[in-house]
Design a protein around this motif. Sequence first.
Motif, PDB file in Angstrom:
ATOM      1  N   LEU A 172     -26.534   6.792 -78.196  1.00 52.34           N
ATOM      2  CA  LEU A 172     -25.616   6.526 -77.013  1.00 52.34           C
ATOM      3  C   LEU A 172     -25.084   8.179 -76.695  1.00 52.34           C
ATOM      4  N   THR A 173     -24.549   8.501 -77.536  1.00 54.26           N
ATOM      5  CA  THR A 173     -23.595  10.275 -77.455  1.00 54.26           C
ATOM      6  C   THR A 173     -24.763  10.994 -76.895  1.00 54.26           C
ATOM      7  N   LEU A 174     -26.149  11.094 -77.651  1.00 57.56           N
ATOM      8  CA  LEU A 174     -27.044  12.165 -77.017  1.00 57.56           C
ATOM      9  C   LEU A 174     -27.417  11.691 -75.565  1.00 57.56           C
ATOM     10  N   VAL A 175     -27.850  10.277 -75.319  1.00 54.64           N
ATOM     11  CA  VAL A 175     -28.041  10.144 -73.849  1.00 54.64           C
ATOM     12  C   VAL A 175     -27.014  10.526 -72.829  1.00 54.64           C
ATOM     13  N   THR A 176     -25.673  10.178 -73.370  1.00 53.13           N
ATOM     14  CA  THR A 176     -24.672  10.651 -72.568  1.00 53.13           C
ATOM     15  C   THR A 176     -24.740  12.085 -72.276  1.00 53.13           C
ATOM     16  N   GLY A 177     -24.995  12.972 -73.223  1.00 58.75           N
ATOM     17  CA  GLY A 177     -24.748  14.185 -73.261  1.00 58.75           C
ATOM     18  C   GLY A 177     -25.736  14.842 -72.334  1.00 58.75           C
ATOM     19  N   VAL A 178     -26.931  14.284 -72.574  1.00 62.69           N
ATOM     20  CA  VAL A 178     -27.862  14.794 -71.530  1.00 62.69           C
ATOM     21  C   VAL A 178     -27.792  14.442 -70.113  1.00 62.69           C
ATOM     22  N   VAL A 179     -27.333  13.236 -69.819  1.00 62.12           N
ATOM     23  CA  VAL A 179     -27.018  12.876 -68.497  1.00 62.12           C
ATOM     24  C   VAL A 179     -25.721  13.910 -67.767  1.00 62.12           C
ATOM     25  N   VAL A 180     -24.831  14.012 -68.669  1.00 64.45           N
ATOM     26  CA  VAL A 180     -23.549  14.854 -68.182  1.00 64.45           C
ATOM     27  C   VAL A 180     -24.148  16.213 -67.863  1.00 64.45           C
ATOM     28  N   THR A 181     -24.959  16.807 -68.853  1.00 63.22           N
ATOM     29  CA  THR A 181     -25.471  18.145 -68.748  1.00 63.22           C
ATOM     30  C   THR A 181     -26.350  18.244 -67.394  1.00 63.22           C
ATOM     31  N   LEU A 182     -27.073  17.266 -67.046  1.00 60.48           N
ATOM     32  CA  LEU A 182     -27.934  17.240 -65.946  1.00 60.48           C
ATOM     33  C   LEU A 182     -27.218  17.174 -64.667  1.00 60.48           C
ATOM     34  N   ILE A 183     -26.340  16.359 -64.693  1.00 58.72           N
ATOM     35  CA  ILE A 183     -25.283  16.116 -63.413  1.00 58.72           C
ATOM     36  C   ILE A 183     -24.684  17.514 -63.388  1.00 58.72           C
ATOM     37  N   SER A 184     -23.973  17.962 -64.410  1.00 53.19           N
ATOM     38  CA  SER A 184     -23.253  19.215 -64.098  1.00 53.19           C
ATOM     39  C   SER A 184     -23.999  20.373 -63.733  1.00 53.19           C
ATOM     40  N   LEU A 185     -25.263  20.582 -64.152  1.00 57.95           N
ATOM     41  CA  LEU A 185     -26.003  21.587 -63.643  1.00 57.95           C
ATOM     42  C   LEU A 185     -26.360  21.456 -62.251  1.00 57.95           C
ATOM     43  N   TRP A 186     -26.606  20.348 -61.920  1.00 57.78           N
ATOM     44  CA  TRP A 186     -27.006  20.038 -60.542  1.00 57.78           C
ATOM     45  C   TRP A 186     -25.872  20.297 -59.532  1.00 57.78           C
ATOM     46  N   VAL A 187     -24.577  19.749 -59.938  1.00 57.43           N
ATOM     47  CA  VAL A 187     -23.531  20.124 -59.164  1.00 57.43           C
ATOM     48  C   VAL A 187     -23.148  21.562 -59.078  1.00 57.43           C
ATOM     49  N   GLY A 188     -23.327  22.225 -60.119  1.00 60.86           N
ATOM     50  CA  GLY A 188     -23.088  23.674 -60.232  1.00 60.86           C
ATOM     51  C   GLY A 188     -24.275  24.497 -59.258  1.00 60.86           C
ATOM     52  N   GLN A 189     -25.308  24.040 -59.092  1.00 60.18           N
ATOM     53  CA  GLN A 189     -26.373  24.610 -57.948  1.00 60.18           C
ATOM     54  C   GLN A 189     -26.122  24.137 -56.690  1.00 60.18           C
ATOM     55  N   ASN A 190     -25.648  23.016 -56.603  1.00 54.61           N
ATOM     56  CA  ASN A 190     -25.601  22.370 -55.169  1.00 54.61           C
ATOM     57  C   ASN A 190     -24.001  22.180 -54.465  1.00 54.61           C
ATOM     58  N   ASN A 191     -23.123  22.909 -54.917  1.00 57.37           N
ATOM     59  CA  ASN A 191     -21.754  22.593 -54.451  1.00 57.37           C
ATOM     60  C   ASN A 191     -21.578  22.835 -53.190  1.00 57.37           C
ATOM     61  N   HIS A 192     -22.136  23.904 -52.785  1.00 62.00           N
ATOM     62  CA  HIS A 192     -21.832  24.502 -51.281  1.00 62.00           C
ATOM     63  C   HIS A 192     -20.447  24.696 -50.924  1.00 62.00           C
ATOM     64  N   LEU A 193     -19.791  25.050 -51.854  1.00 65.52           N
ATOM     65  CA  LEU A 193     -18.368  25.379 -51.502  1.00 65.52           C
ATOM     66  C   LEU A 193     -17.850  26.775 -50.942  1.00 65.52           C
ATOM     67  N   LEU A 194     -18.842  27.749 -51.032  1.00 65.50           N
ATOM     68  CA  LEU A 194     -18.769  29.005 -50.706  1.00 65.50           C
ATOM     69  C   LEU A 194     -19.232  29.192 -49.525  1.00 65.50           C
ATOM     70  N   PRO A 195     -18.861  30.160 -48.497  1.00 71.52           N
ATOM     71  CA  PRO A 195     -19.297  30.557 -47.419  1.00 71.52           C
ATOM     72  C   PRO A 195     -20.917  31.490 -47.882  1.00 71.52           C
ATOM     73  N   ILE A 196     -21.425  31.761 -46.743  1.00 72.44           N
ATOM     74  CA  ILE A 196     -22.654  32.247 -46.582  1.00 72.44           C
ATOM     75  C   ILE A 196     -22.609  33.667 -47.644  1.00 72.44           C
ATOM     76  N   GLN A 197     -23.882  34.172 -48.127  1.00 77.70           N
ATOM     77  CA  GLN A 197     -23.607  35.402 -48.962  1.00 77.70           C
ATOM     78  C   GLN A 197     -24.220  36.318 -47.951  1.00 77.70           C
ATOM     79  N   ALA A 198     -23.221  37.388 -47.738  1.00 78.34           N
ATOM     80  CA  ALA A 198     -23.718  38.695 -46.949  1.00 78.34           C
ATOM     81  C   ALA A 198     -23.707  40.068 -47.570  1.00 78.34           C
ATOM     82  N   SER A 199     -23.551  39.896 -49.003  1.00 77.56           N
ATOM     83  CA  SER A 199     -23.698  41.219 -49.594  1.00 77.56           C
ATOM     84  C   SER A 199     -24.350  41.175 -50.815  1.00 77.56           C
TER      85      SER A 199
END
Length: 344
Positions: free
Chosen positions: A9-36
């Motif tokens: 259970l711990t292993l599965v939870t760890g994998v799921v949390v890691t995958l969700i976190s990686l996805w949010v990290g790449q797709n958060n769209h919190l910052l404006p466009i990159q221009a430099s």
Amino acid sequence: MKTVPASILTLVTGVVVTLISLWVGQNNHLLPIQASEQAPLVDDLFNVMVIIGTAIFLIVEGALLLFMIQFRQRPGDESDGSPIEGNIPLEIVWTAIPSVIVIGLGIYSVEVYAEMGGFTPEGGAMMMSHNHGGSSTKGSALAASLEDAPNLTAPGLGDDMPMAEAQIARSYGLGAKPGMEALEPDVTVDVTAMQFAWLFNYPNEGVYTAEMHVPVGVTVHLNLDAVDVLHAFWLPQFRIKQDVIPGQKTELQFVATKTGTYPIVCAELCGSYHGGMRAELFVDEPEDYQAWLTENAIAQGGGVIPILAANPADLTPGEFLAPYGQAMGIDDSLVQHLSHHHAL
Ligand SMILES: [Cu+2]
């Protein structure tokens, strides 16, 4: 539920949390466009922090919800909870994990700062250790800067200064990338901050403006100075921000990657109209930039803005009042008439 081992259970939870976190990290769209060129470096650091933050959020909130349900008070259960006080291994673990995370992020952010040019000989933290001048040296450096202030270009704090003051006069901020110190920037702009405006001077072309233009794809170097109080020069789409300090030169260096118009924001509360202290940065194609520069250089006679250069004390009252008289429709014949009348 009871039949699945806790380790699985711990292993599965760890994998799921890691995958969700990686996805949010790449797709958060919190910052404006990159221009430099500098923007992706900052955003990568930001996204790593979002990944870690998301994982911590899921683990903490998940455990909270799980325990609320699993260890809820059952009907008829009037007993006290177990008297647990302290758990040394647990305390070591929850001190060690944040320590590793914070130290790791610290090292990473210093590396990003170095990559952006924060530790070049001209700028940045290398001079911090030299900067503990006594109050007397600080006072005289400030006095020197105030004397320089009226000519707005504020040409450094002097090259012929005693050692202690010369060290204070060195610049903080983002300079050239490591190993690129020898390369001259393609465009240099002297930026002056004042309550409540930005003034841009292109020293090589003698152009003063209230909006900044730079060509796309070249190295731009800004020398920042303030004439009154602390301000901060912030380009959100470029991910760069630097305090602008009276009496202490600062600098920024960047390469714009996208043409367009971007806000320049004062990010330091500098007085009543701080919120209005904004300007615009135009990133142009090189030929458009050159056309704009030429046009302004011609319009301004390759020199300084007359209204800034004229000192009323040098003018006779007649010279000083002449433009106002014209504006009010007073011509020579009227003046003649008035003096005639006065003579009677
Ligand atoms: Cu300001």
